[in-house]
Design an enzyme around this catalytic site. Structure first.
Site, short mmCIF file in Angstrom:
data_model
loop_
_atom_site.label_atom_id
_atom_site.label_comp_id
_atom_site.label_asym_id
_atom_site.label_seq_id
_atom_site.Cartn_x
_atom_site.Cartn_y
_atom_site.Cartn_z
CG HIS A 1 4.73 3.58 4.08
ND1 HIS A 1 3.60 4.34 4.19
CD2 HIS A 1 5.09 3.64 2.78
CE1 HIS A 1 3.30 4.86 3.01
NE2 HIS A 1 4.20 4.44 2.13
NE ARG B 1 -0.45 6.59 0.38
CZ ARG B 1 0.74 6.41 -0.20
NH1 ARG B 1 1.34 5.25 -0.15
NH2 ARG B 1 1.33 7.40 -0.84
P1 NAP Z 1 -0.81 4.67 -11.13
O1 NAP Z 1 0.21 4.46 -12.18
O2 NAP Z 1 -1.63 5.90 -11.18
O3 NAP Z 1 -1.75 3.38 -11.14
C1 NAP Z 1 -2.91 3.34 -10.38
C2 NAP Z 1 -3.75 2.18 -10.87
O4 NAP Z 1 -4.91 2.08 -10.02
C3 NAP Z 1 -4.28 2.39 -12.30
O5 NAP Z 1 -4.27 1.17 -12.99
C4 NAP Z 1 -5.70 2.88 -12.05
O6 NAP Z 1 -6.61 2.60 -13.12
C5 NAP Z 1 -6.07 2.05 -10.84
N1 NAP Z 1 -7.22 2.61 -10.15
C6 NAP Z 1 -7.38 3.84 -9.61
N2 NAP Z 1 -8.61 3.99 -9.10
C7 NAP Z 1 -9.26 2.82 -9.33
C8 NAP Z 1 -10.57 2.36 -9.08
N3 NAP Z 1 -11.48 3.14 -8.47
N4 NAP Z 1 -10.90 1.12 -9.48
C9 NAP Z 1 -10.00 0.32 -10.11
N5 NAP Z 1 -8.73 0.70 -10.38
C10 NAP Z 1 -8.37 1.94 -9.99
O7 NAP Z 1 -0.14 4.65 -9.67
P2 NAP Z 1 1.18 3.89 -9.23
O8 NAP Z 1 2.39 4.70 -9.52
O9 NAP Z 1 1.13 2.51 -9.74
O10 NAP Z 1 1.01 3.90 -7.63
C11 NAP Z 1 -0.10 3.27 -7.03
C12 NAP Z 1 -0.11 3.52 -5.52
O11 NAP Z 1 0.90 2.77 -4.87
C13 NAP Z 1 0.18 4.95 -5.06
O12 NAP Z 1 -0.95 5.79 -5.23
C14 NAP Z 1 0.52 4.74 -3.59
O13 NAP Z 1 -0.65 4.78 -2.81
C15 NAP Z 1 1.09 3.32 -3.56
N6 NAP Z 1 2.53 3.33 -3.26
C16 NAP Z 1 2.96 2.73 -2.11
C17 NAP Z 1 4.30 2.72 -1.81
C18 NAP Z 1 4.81 2.00 -0.59
O14 NAP Z 1 6.00 2.16 -0.27
N7 NAP Z 1 4.02 1.22 0.08
C19 NAP Z 1 5.23 3.32 -2.67
C20 NAP Z 1 4.76 3.92 -3.83
C21 NAP Z 1 3.39 3.93 -4.11
P3 NAP Z 1 -6.43 3.26 -14.57
O15 NAP Z 1 -5.24 2.52 -15.17
O16 NAP Z 1 -7.69 2.97 -15.25
O17 NAP Z 1 -6.14 4.72 -14.35
C1 GLV Z 2 4.93 6.08 -0.95
O1 GLV Z 2 4.14 5.54 -0.26
C2 GLV Z 2 4.61 6.80 -2.14
O2 GLV Z 2 3.43 7.09 -2.41
O3 GLV Z 2 5.54 7.11 -2.89
#
Ligand code: NAP
Ligand code: GLV
Length: 309
Positions: A272, A224
């Protein structure tokens, strides 16, 4: 009983026919046509206007239309007692891994330099390592981080992941917490941010963190915009502490015209699009979650408001 759908006008136009086809048993209301708010039990939302969800007295489940739910937590009136699901869609996970692999390869293969050389019509061979000599660190080793990690590993990169809680992931070096972050940064020549935006991760990509990376390291931010302290990036690039950055997300989106990131020679900007929500697959996943919830069955990917993701 009705479901309220709220997203951008363009996304709403793509979702509308799919919802009628995949969830014919439900009545849909498409924001801003809410009708009688008392009839709405479910909400499928991306960036709902503040106060919208609180105005629905019969609401039972909020389904976020993205992987991140920071857009919901920004609402000061969010009804926090109502469960929230976030989107976990393998189609989207594949898209993110493609974006990360492309970005890491561009940085690794010195694309920024070769593009500048092409513009200058300059034929110059640059020394090049192989992927096995370029350690990559992934901040956020969850659904997206681990999949991207597996694909980078298949390309030969030594990959390590950092998460909030300690975990063992076969084939990867993993780190957690503050000490773990230092160790991950010290070894990462390319740093990829796939964290959720929370109070703990806001501003994590700052001058202090860049200084703990090896000199000349590069950054990919597809988490983000709020993760990056924007004012710290260009000085780090101009001093050579960082050699390049690929940015998909920004504090203000769309990135304003005239923003220095648009024209900096060591920054690649994308709008994005790293992993966009894909309505055909997402509609089936959310439809299934609503059906399960309605039957009182366990629902996957519920958000924990205490951690903020
Ligand atoms: P997820 O499965 O919940 O994974 C989040 C990871 O971040 C987990 O490993 C979590 O640790 C870690 N984390 C959270 N808080 C932390 C902290 N304070 N210190 C260290 N590690 C931390 O989420 P995801 O599905 O992979 O998605 C991640 C993010 O990608 C979304 O929230 C969104 O912001 C972004 N995203 C961007 C796009 C885009 O198009 N640019 C698209 C989709 C998503 P734990 O494993 O210990 O819980
Ligand atoms: C996109 O940024 C998402 O969080 O799915």
């Amino acid at each position: 009983m009705a479901i309220l759908f709220r997203s951008t006008p363009a996304a709403t136009a793509r979702w509308q026919p799919l919802l009628a086809e995949l969830m014919p048993e439900h009545e849909f209301r498409f924001w801003p046509e809410v009708g009688d708010p008392a009839n709405i039990e479910y909400a499928m939302v991306w960036q709902p206007p503040p106060g919208l969800l609180a105005s629905l007295p019969s609401l039972r489940l909020i389904c976020g239309l993205g992987a991140g739910i920071d857009h919901l937590l920004r609402d000061p009136d969010l009804p926090r007692h109502i469960p929230i699901t976030r989107l976990v869609d393998p189609y989207m996970t594949d898209a993110m891994s493609e974006y990360v692999a492309l970005s890491v390869l561009r940085l690794h293969r010195q694309d920024l330099d070769y593009l500048a050389q092409q513009r200058a019509q300059s034929w110059e061979e640059r020394e090049q390592k192989n992927a096995c000599e370029r350690p990559v660190g992934i901040l956020g080793f969850g659904t997206l981080g681990q999949d991207a990690g597996r694909k980078l590993k298949a390309l030969g990169f030594p990959v390590a992941g950092w998460s909030r809680t300690a975990k063992e992931v076969a084939g990867f070096v993993t780190y957690a917490g503050g000490d773990g972050l230092d160790a991950l940064l010290a070894r990462s020549e390319i740093l990829v941010c796939l964290l959720p935006l929370t109070t703990a991760t806001e501003g994590i990509l700052n001058a202090g963190l860049f200084a703990r990376l090896p000199r000349g390291a590069a950054l990919v931010n597809a988490g983000r915009g709020g993760h990056l302290v924007e004012a710290d990036l260009i000085p780090a690039l101009d001093s050579g502490q960082l050699s390049g950055a690929v940015l998909d997300v920004f504090r203000e989106e769309p990135l304003p015209k005239g923003h220095p990131f648009w024209s900096h020679p060591r920054i690649i900007v994308t709008p994005h699009i790293a992993a966009e929500t894909h309505p055909p697959t997402a509609a089936a996943i959310i439809g299934d979650a609503i059906r399960r919830f309605a039957k009182g069955e366990p629902v996957a990917n519920l958000v924990d408001l205490a951690t903020g993701y």
